[in-house]
Design a protein around this motif. Sequence first.
Motif, PDB file in Angstrom:
ATOM      1  N   MET A   4       0.827  -1.203   0.000  1.00 12.22           N
ATOM      2  CA  MET A   4       0.000   0.000   0.000  1.00 12.22           C
ATOM      3  C   MET A   4       0.860   1.251   0.000  1.00 12.22           C
ATOM      4  O   MET A   4       0.595   2.196  -0.746  1.00 12.22           O
ATOM      5  CB  MET A   4      -0.933  -0.007   1.211  1.00 12.22           C
ATOM      6  N   GLY A   5       1.873   1.273   0.822  1.00 11.18           N
ATOM      7  CA  GLY A   5       2.759   2.436   0.874  1.00 11.18           C
ATOM      8  C   GLY A   5       3.498   2.660  -0.425  1.00 11.18           C
ATOM      9  O   GLY A   5       3.638   3.795  -0.890  1.00 11.18           O
ATOM     10  N   ALA A   6       3.940   1.580  -1.037  1.00 13.36           N
ATOM     11  CA  ALA A   6       4.689   1.714  -2.292  1.00 13.36           C
ATOM     12  C   ALA A   6       3.789   2.173  -3.425  1.00 13.36           C
ATOM     13  O   ALA A   6       4.161   3.043  -4.216  1.00 13.36           O
ATOM     14  CB  ALA A   6       5.344   0.384  -2.651  1.00 13.36           C
ATOM     15  N   MET A   7       2.599   1.604  -3.529  1.00  8.13           N
ATOM     16  CA  MET A   7       1.708   1.972  -4.631  1.00  8.13           C
ATOM     17  C   MET A   7       1.126   3.363  -4.440  1.00  8.13           C
ATOM     18  O   MET A   7       1.030   4.132  -5.382  1.00  8.13           O
ATOM     19  CB  MET A   7       0.591   0.941  -4.780  1.00  8.13           C
ATOM     20  N   LEU A   8       0.748   3.694  -3.230  1.00  4.48           N
ATOM     21  CA  LEU A   8       0.171   5.012  -2.997  1.00  4.48           C
ATOM     22  C   LEU A   8       1.234   6.099  -3.042  1.00  4.48           C
ATOM     23  O   LEU A   8       0.997   7.177  -3.546  1.00  4.48           O
ATOM     24  CB  LEU A   8      -0.553   5.050  -1.655  1.00  4.48           C
ATOM     25  N   GLY A   9       2.413   5.785  -2.549  1.00  5.34           N
ATOM     26  CA  GLY A   9       3.458   6.799  -2.510  1.00  5.34           C
ATOM     27  C   GLY A   9       4.087   7.063  -3.855  1.00  5.34           C
ATOM     28  O   GLY A   9       3.965   8.152  -4.418  1.00  5.34           O
ATOM     29  N   TYR A  10       4.715   6.087  -4.430  1.00  5.79           N
ATOM     30  CA  TYR A  10       5.511   6.276  -5.639  1.00  5.79           C
ATOM     31  C   TYR A  10       4.669   6.625  -6.851  1.00  5.79           C
ATOM     32  O   TYR A  10       4.909   7.626  -7.512  1.00  5.79           O
ATOM     33  CB  TYR A  10       6.328   5.009  -5.917  1.00  5.79           C
ATOM     34  N   ASP A  11       3.682   5.815  -7.148  1.00  2.12           N
ATOM     35  CA  ASP A  11       2.914   6.010  -8.378  1.00  2.12           C
ATOM     36  C   ASP A  11       2.076   7.274  -8.355  1.00  2.12           C
ATOM     37  O   ASP A  11       1.940   7.949  -9.372  1.00  2.12           O
ATOM     38  CB  ASP A  11       2.025   4.797  -8.659  1.00  2.12           C
ATOM     39  N   LYS A  12       1.513   7.596  -7.203  1.00  3.42           N
ATOM     40  CA  LYS A  12       0.680   8.796  -7.140  1.00  3.42           C
ATOM     41  C   LYS A  12       1.525  10.057  -7.259  1.00  3.42           C
ATOM     42  O   LYS A  12       1.119  11.025  -7.894  1.00  3.42           O
ATOM     43  CB  LYS A  12      -0.148   8.824  -5.851  1.00  3.42           C
ATOM     44  N   VAL A  13       2.708  10.051  -6.675  1.00  6.78           N
ATOM     45  CA  VAL A  13       3.595  11.209  -6.823  1.00  6.78           C
ATOM     46  C   VAL A  13       4.047  11.335  -8.273  1.00  6.78           C
ATOM     47  O   VAL A  13       4.049  12.430  -8.843  1.00  6.78           O
ATOM     48  CB  VAL A  13       4.814  11.095  -5.869  1.00  6.78           C
ATOM     49  N   LYS A  14       4.402  10.220  -8.887  1.00  8.28           N
ATOM     50  CA  LYS A  14       4.822  10.249 -10.295  1.00  8.28           C
ATOM     51  C   LYS A  14       3.675  10.724 -11.188  1.00  8.28           C
ATOM     52  O   LYS A  14       3.873  11.541 -12.086  1.00  8.28           O
ATOM     53  CB  LYS A  14       5.290   8.859 -10.720  1.00  8.28           C
ATOM     54  N   GLN A  15       2.472  10.227 -10.932  1.00  6.58           N
ATOM     55  CA  GLN A  15       1.305  10.629 -11.713  1.00  6.58           C
ATOM     56  C   GLN A  15       1.030  12.120 -11.543  1.00  6.58           C
ATOM     57  O   GLN A  15       0.722  12.819 -12.507  1.00  6.58           O
ATOM     58  CB  GLN A  15       0.097   9.806 -11.277  1.00  6.58           C
ATOM     59  N   MET A  16       1.165  12.626 -10.322  1.00  5.52           N
ATOM     60  CA  MET A  16       0.939  14.039 -10.073  1.00  5.52           C
ATOM     61  C   MET A  16       1.943  14.906 -10.832  1.00  5.52           C
ATOM     62  O   MET A  16       1.582  15.917 -11.438  1.00  5.52           O
ATOM     63  CB  MET A  16       1.029  14.343  -8.576  1.00  5.52           C
ATOM     64  N   LEU A  17       3.216  14.499 -10.819  1.00  8.09           N
ATOM     65  CA  LEU A  17       4.239  15.260 -11.538  1.00  8.09           C
ATOM     66  C   LEU A  17       3.977  15.268 -13.039  1.00  8.09           C
ATOM     67  O   LEU A  17       4.150  16.302 -13.701  1.00  8.09           O
ATOM     68  CB  LEU A  17       5.630  14.697 -11.234  1.00  8.09           C
ATOM     69  N   GLU A  18       3.560  14.140 -13.589  1.00  2.00           N
ATOM     70  CA  GLU A  18       3.246  14.085 -15.017  1.00  2.00           C
ATOM     71  C   GLU A  18       2.056  14.971 -15.355  1.00  2.00           C
ATOM     72  O   GLU A  18       2.053  15.650 -16.386  1.00  2.00           O
ATOM     73  CB  GLU A  18       2.977  12.645 -15.446  1.00  2.00           C
ATOM     74  N   GLN A  19       1.065  14.989 -14.476  1.00  2.00           N
ATOM     75  CA  GLN A  19      -0.093  15.837 -14.714  1.00  2.00           C
ATOM     76  C   GLN A  19       0.278  17.314 -14.631  1.00  2.00           C
ATOM     77  O   GLN A  19      -0.209  18.134 -15.402  1.00  2.00           O
ATOM     78  CB  GLN A  19      -1.212  15.507 -13.730  1.00  2.00           C
ATOM     79  N   LEU A  20       1.152  17.659 -13.693  1.00  2.00           N
ATOM     80  CA  LEU A  20       1.602  19.052 -13.591  1.00  2.00           C
ATOM     81  C   LEU A  20       2.375  19.471 -14.839  1.00  2.00           C
ATOM     82  O   LEU A  20       2.237  20.595 -15.320  1.00  2.00           O
ATOM     83  CB  LEU A  20       2.457  19.246 -12.342  1.00  2.00           C
ATOM     84  N   ARG A  21       3.192  18.587 -15.365  1.00  2.00           N
ATOM     85  CA  ARG A  21       3.943  18.881 -16.586  1.00  2.00           C
ATOM     86  C   ARG A  21       3.000  19.091 -17.768  1.00  2.00           C
ATOM     87  O   ARG A  21       3.202  19.971 -18.598  1.00  2.00           O
ATOM     88  CB  ARG A  21       4.921  17.765 -16.912  1.00  2.00           C
ATOM     89  N   SER A  22       1.961  18.261 -17.841  1.00  2.00           N
ATOM     90  CA  SER A  22       1.024  18.402 -18.967  1.00  2.00           C
ATOM     91  C   SER A  22       0.197  19.685 -18.842  1.00  2.00           C
ATOM     92  O   SER A  22      -0.132  20.300 -19.840  1.00  2.00           O
ATOM     93  CB  SER A  22       0.102  17.184 -19.053  1.00  2.00           C
ATOM     94  N   VAL A  23      -0.100  20.110 -17.616  1.00  2.00           N
ATOM     95  CA  VAL A  23      -0.853  21.352 -17.421  1.00  2.00           C
ATOM     96  C   VAL A  23       0.017  22.545 -17.799  1.00  2.00           C
ATOM     97  O   VAL A  23      -0.438  23.493 -18.432  1.00  2.00           O
ATOM     98  CB  VAL A  23      -1.342  21.465 -15.960  1.00  2.00           C
ATOM     99  N   ARG A  24       1.299  22.510 -17.462  1.00  2.00           N
ATOM    100  CA  ARG A  24       2.207  23.602 -17.802  1.00  2.00           C
ATOM    101  C   ARG A  24       2.415  23.713 -19.306  1.00  2.00           C
ATOM    102  O   ARG A  24       2.618  24.793 -19.832  1.00  2.00           O
ATOM    103  CB  ARG A  24       3.556  23.408 -17.126  1.00  2.00           C
ATOM    104  N   GLY A  25       2.388  22.579 -19.973  1.00  2.00           N
ATOM    105  CA  GLY A  25       2.619  22.558 -21.415  1.00  2.00           C
ATOM    106  C   GLY A  25       1.478  23.154 -22.211  1.00  2.00           C
ATOM    107  O   GLY A  25       1.638  23.567 -23.345  1.00  2.00           O
ATOM    108  N   LYS A  26       0.298  23.214 -21.641  1.00  2.00           N
ATOM    109  CA  LYS A  26      -0.886  23.715 -22.370  1.00  2.00           C
ATOM    110  C   LYS A  26      -0.953  25.217 -22.395  1.00  2.00           C
ATOM    111  O   LYS A  26      -0.503  25.965 -21.712  1.00  2.00           O
ATOM    112  CB  LYS A  26      -2.158  23.155 -21.746  1.00  2.00           C
TER     113      LYS A  26
END
Length: 105
Positions: A83-105
């Motif tokens: 639970m810690g690994a899936m919630l921690g790593y993937d959600k942070v990575k997903q958030m960073l990717e979403q922030l990058r895509s928002v900045r690119g628009k």
Amino acid sequence: MVISFETALAMVTAFSIVTSVATQFVKMVLDTMKVRYASNIVVMVVASIIGAGGVLLYYENYQIPLNALTSVYLAIMCIINCMGAMLGYDKVKQMLEQLRSVRGK
């Protein structure tokens, strides 16, 4: 009590660090081999192996017998680490990717 709260907390912290590094290594190897994989499955497998292996090493080091109670602790530690690994790593990575895509628009 086989594992004190302080010991369990230290183990979860150590396992999360090792799981993060090991997951990155496994993903790097799979990417190099050009293998398609599901990120959450890789994290879950690596976290389970590290969680179970770490608890078994703890049991062996302190000569704790493997019985019904200690098996439950082992399963709980695997679940917590997953639970810690899936919630921690993937959600942070997903958030960073979403922030990058928002900045690119």
